[in-house]
Design a protein around this motif. Sequence first.
Motif, short mmCIF file in Angstrom:
data_model
loop_
_atom_site.label_atom_id
_atom_site.label_comp_id
_atom_site.label_asym_id
_atom_site.label_seq_id
_atom_site.Cartn_x
_atom_site.Cartn_y
_atom_site.Cartn_z
N THR A 69 51.05 46.31 43.13
CA THR A 69 51.05 45.04 42.39
C THR A 69 52.48 44.52 42.27
N ARG A 99 47.05 37.73 47.50
CA ARG A 99 46.03 37.26 46.54
C ARG A 99 44.70 37.95 46.84
N SER A 153 44.83 41.45 45.52
CA SER A 153 44.72 41.45 44.05
C SER A 153 43.27 41.29 43.62
N HIS A 202 41.08 43.99 41.51
CA HIS A 202 40.37 43.61 40.28
C HIS A 202 38.89 43.99 40.39
#
Length: 141
Positions: free
Chosen positions: A54, A110, A113, A117
Amino acid sequence: MEERLKHLKKAMKQHTFSQLTFTEQQQKQIQQKVNRLAEKTEKDILLAVLQLLTKEKTGFELSALLHARGIVSFENHEGSLYMLLHHLEQKGQLQARWTENEGKYYSLTRKGSKLLHTAEKTNAGSALQKLLEGWLLHEQL
């Protein structure tokens, strides 16, 4: 096992545990728990890699952080880590940038990510499995 750990084990056996006794069944149960803790699945490894990226890191930094988390799969097999990073980069999960002096840095895109998640919400289920399929096939060759 490292030499220093062998000496520690021997010393503990002679002093610390000399007055403890375990039945054979208790010894097996303890050994099974230790083995389960030591085993990391490919999903666990991938999830840890995504979590650690991250923030931008080099492969060397990532390897050290994985080792600190108890993931030693890449110890003496660093090439496998770089193959995984390359695979994730090809799939659009990671981006990499070269610096003149310090080397190659990796970080999540993105898309990566979103995958992280989703994986954390679903307890690292099918989203990670799909991504792993290509890497695992390549590892077996």
